[in-house]
Design an enzyme around this catalytic site. Structure first.
Site, PDB file in Angstrom:
ATOM      1  N   CYS A  18      24.804   2.137  44.422  1.00  0.00           N
ATOM      2  CA  CYS A  18      25.209   3.265  43.647  1.00  0.00           C
ATOM      3  C   CYS A  18      24.653   2.922  42.211  1.00  0.00           C
ATOM      4  CB  CYS A  18      26.686   3.097  43.332  1.00  0.00           C
ATOM      5  SG  CYS A  18      27.654   3.430  45.155  1.00  0.00           S
ATOM      6  N   ASP A 411       7.419 -28.843  20.269  1.00  0.00           N
ATOM      7  CA  ASP A 411       6.944 -28.699  18.962  1.00  0.00           C
ATOM      8  C   ASP A 411       7.755 -29.933  18.516  1.00  0.00           C
ATOM      9  OD1 ASP A 411       5.843 -27.640  16.271  1.00  0.00           O
ATOM     10  OD2 ASP A 411       7.986 -27.372  16.027  1.00  0.00           O
ATOM     11  N   GLU A 442      12.808 -40.811  -8.657  1.00  0.00           N
ATOM     12  CA  GLU A 442      12.636 -39.562  -7.764  1.00  0.00           C
ATOM     13  C   GLU A 442      13.714 -38.496  -8.244  1.00  0.00           C
ATOM     14  OE1 GLU A 442      10.332 -38.703  -6.167  1.00  0.00           O
ATOM     15  OE2 GLU A 442       9.301 -40.487  -5.144  1.00  0.00           O
ATOM     16  N   ARG A 444      14.075 -36.363 -10.481  1.00  0.00           N
ATOM     17  CA  ARG A 444      13.571 -35.112 -11.182  1.00  0.00           C
ATOM     18  C   ARG A 444      12.273 -34.755 -10.144  1.00  0.00           C
ATOM     19  NH1 ARG A 444      12.489 -35.617 -17.525  1.00  0.00           N
ATOM     20  NH2 ARG A 444      14.758 -36.641 -18.152  1.00  0.00           N
ATOM     21  N   GLY A 475      -0.582 -36.772  -5.345  1.00  0.00           N
ATOM     22  CA  GLY A 475      -1.356 -37.558  -4.391  1.00  0.00           C
ATOM     23  C   GLY A 475      -1.186 -39.106  -4.327  1.00  0.00           C
TER      24      GLY A 475
END
Length: 719
Positions: A18, A411, A442, A444, A475
């Site tokens: 059906c 991942d 650290e 700021r 860096g």
């Protein structure tokens, strides 16, 4: 093109064919882009171009096919469902009340007007109890389709009208009891099957019941109770202990524990504080919470789960499409076999009684319900079981693909790891002092490593004051003045530039770097006083998840943009031997493609926006539910919990569901191949009992219940 979607609930379906017939009719309607009809849930999901057609035309098409369509918004109430079931039960009991005396009279009594009385008793069974078979057969043939209704109507009519002819004209043997038993027994079978199949769709009903009807919101500084449909994004919603959460949101006030088991399958209540996410349908167990509505209506997690579950249950796996094709050819073949059996017994053996009974028995015993329901019943329960455990299988076609998997690619960030940096090691004579001055340095900084250090200090109750001056050294690190002290925090290069000696810390630096951690050296007034290591920490269950997949014989690969050294250090902790490192987001698709070109069948597991293309490229895409909506949309399987162990759960469940489908199809095909020749009288008279129509009807029903029952065993499956 304006594409819309409507969910219709269908009344009047008796079997999976059906559903197939309605699908075919809707697909031919101009403007329909997709139509999926689910016999088990009695629902049709229809996507259409509103410029070319509308809901009323769709309903009219369903009605022309012989069924009734009701919009979900209009509601197919529980009372209406109960009325349908009550009517079917009443008809069955009427049939039973008449069939019992018909059988007793036919087999045990002899008197002059016996056949006339049998005619009087059988006629209401044939045309009142069995009317829906005739109606279904008419609609089926009108749409150039042959289904179970056609077979039942043909078999019952053959027995009834032959008996009528015999009673009125020739006084030959009659088969009223066969006609009555076939109609009554199959009516019972269809009722039992429908009740069993209803149970396979319980998951959607349970999920829909989770949504509360009302919510308490704050508007114009007043609390007011509104229907959940009236809640808007950014409304502040109040939820008290014991109440269900109405929409998805973010906590802005309060503290509590939330039972999220109905969404994630996780039994332990989850602590919620300011800033945490809450989901609709979950239950607030402890304190009062205020949260800001983020997703409402069809966008909530619960609504998405219901939508995905409903769609996949209505979708067709390739193996089911094969079964549908078989059913389409099956009914005409069965009719040919039935007519052939009649012709052989009547023409060659002059046994008119056996000729008629074999024909009726073949038509009854070959009803293709078991074939039609074999796949959807297993999919309904398997997909529902997954939803209960936080695993959403979005596409039933994936069930057949999963068995081919040999490689699972993860991942790294946000999937195997938490996706945020944490302070993992502090090396110093005075760890508290070094952590404090590092946090000051650290305070700021906007660098993730700096945020991790400040967060660590605050978690240990350290007050972090502002530095007097701050200089970021790209860096290298940072240079800060604080209370007459000159603080340096950064890498080896910074220390070399400022002529800070780090020899005493060198062994610790090398050890931590080999572990794949980022090392930050702390110096005050030109002297190294310690170091901190930060790392994207591995999720609690990642190692177990990898072990489970490897035990299943699957190769596990880690994909990351990290340097080779860092990636291999993390992979070693997880027990992963194959690493694809230094891969840019745009290169992830190519890495998956390379594995596929090697002949591997790949599943990709990820959670981010940049994972979505790779998830789509993979043979099976698996999205972690804690990730982005884009990744979830791309995945074939969505894991609602942010738990990599569920990758193994999803693969095992998919394989188990496919196994049930194959078992069901085997039994359905085996049943028909075995019973049709027996019903045709191939082993008569040694197995002559199978030539009786009532035995054929009972056997047919048993095959349907066996297939549904075998599918129901999936409910006992545990991850």
């Amino acid at each position: 093109m304006k594409e819309q979607e409507v969910i219709l609930q269908i009344l009047g379906m008796h079997c999976p064919t059906c559903a197939q017939r309605i699908e075919d009719s809707l697909s031919k309607l101009d403007g329909i882009t997709e139509a999926k009809v689910n016999f088990a849930s009695k629902e049709a999901i229809v996507r259409f171009n509103s410029d070319k057609t509308n809901i009323e035309k769709i309903k009219a098409t369903v009605k022309r096919t012989g069924y009734e369509a009701v919009e979900q918004a209009e509601g197919l109430s529980a009372e209406k469902r109960r009325k349908v079931v009550r009517r079917k039960l009443m008809l069955f009991f009427v049939g039973l009340a008449l069939t019992i005396p018909i059988v007793v009279i036919a087999y045990f009594l002899v008197f002059p007007e016996k056949n006339l009385l049998l005619l009087v008793l059988t006629t209401p069974v044939q045309f009142i109890v069995g009317w829906h078979f005739y109606k279904g057969a008419y609609n089926s043939l009108k749409n150039r389709f042959a289904d179970m209704n056609v077979l039942v109507a043909l078999s019952a009519s053959a027995a009834y009208f032959y008996s009528l002819f015999s009673t009125v004209f020739v006084s030959d043997p009659v088969f009223y009891e066969a006609a009555a038993v076939v109609v009554t027994t199959i009516s019972l079978g269809m009722l039992l099957e429908e009740m069993a199949v209803e149970k396979t769709g319980e998951t959607i009903k349970k999920l829909m019941e989770l949504q509360p009807k009302t919510a308490v919101i704050v508007r114009d500084e007043e609390e007011r109770e509104v229907s959940v449909e009236e809640v808007e994004v950014d409304d502040v919603v109040i939820v008290r202990p014991g109440e269900k959460i109405s929409v998805d949101g973010v906590v802005v006030n309060g503290h509590s524990f939330i039972d999220e088991s109905m969404i994630t399958g996780e039994s332990v209540p989850v602590e919620k504080n300011i800033g945490d996410t809450v989901f609709s349908g979950t239950v607030n167990e402890a304190g009062t919470l205020k949260f800001r509505a983020v997703k409402v209506g069809k966008e909530t997690t619960l609504a998405q789960i219901v939508r995905l579950t409903r769609e996949v249950q209505a979708s067709k796996a390739p193996i089911q499409r094969l079964a549908d094709k078989v059913v389409n050819f099956f009914v005409p073949i069965v009719i040919v076999i039935a007519v052939g059996a009649f012709a052989i017994w009547f023409s060659f053996f002059q046994n008119e009684m056996l000729a008629l009974t074999t024909m009726v028995s073949v038509l009854v015993i070959a009803c293709p319900c078991a074939l039609g329901i074999a796949t959807p019943a297993a999919i309904m329960i398997g997909v529902g079981k997954g939803a209960e455990n936080g695993v959403l299988i979005k596409n039933s076609a994936v069930l057949e693909v999963v068995k081919e998997l040999d490689t699972v690619v993860f991942d790294k960030t946000g999937t195997l790891t938490k996706g945020e940096l944490e302070v993992t090691d502090i090396v110093a004579e005075d760890k508290h002092y070094v952590l404090k001055i590092a946090a000051v340095a650290e305070k700021r900084s906007e660098h993730p490593a700096g945020e991790a250090i400040v967060k660590k200090a605050q978690s240990e109750g350290i007050r972090v004051p502002e530095p007097n001056s701050f200089e970021a050294l790209p860096g290298l690190g940072v240079a800060v003045k604080f209370k007459q002290k000159k603080i340096l925090l950064g890498n080896r290069a910074l220390m070399r530039n400022r002529k800070v000696v780090v020899e005493k810390l060198e062994d610790h630096i090398e050890r931590l770097e080999k572990e794949g951690k980022t090392v930050l050296i702390v110096a005050t007034d030109g002297k190294a006083v310690g170091l901190l290591a930060v790392s994207d920490t591995i999720k609690d269950h990642s190692k177990v998840a990898v072990e489970k997949l490897q035990k299943m014989g699957l190769k596990v690969v880690m994909l990351t943009g990290d340097t080779r050294r860092t990636a291999e250090a993390i992979a070693k902790q997880l027990g992963i031997n194959e690493v694809l490192a230094e891969v840019l987001p745009a290169e992830k698709v190519e890495e998956i493609r390379k594995l596929q070109n090697e002949g591997r069948f790949v599943a990709m597991v990820g959670d981010g926006i940049n994972d979505a293309p790779a998830i789509t490229q993979a043979n099976v895409g698996i999205a972690i539910g804690g990730g982005t909506d884009i990744a979830m949309e791309a995945g074939d399987i969505v894991l609602v919990k942010d738990d990599p162990r569920d990758v193994a759960v999803s693969i095992k469940l998919s394989k188990k569901t496919l196994q049930k489908i194959k078992q069901n199809l085997f039994w359905a095909f085996f049943y028909n191949m075995l019973t049709i020749p027996l019903a045709a009288g191939i082993l008569y008279p040694s197995l002559g009992i199978l030539v009786r129509p009532e035995i054929a009807a009972a056997t047919m029903i048993l095959s349907d219940i066996t297939v549904v029952g075998n599918s129901m065993l999936l409910k006992r499956w545990k991850p």
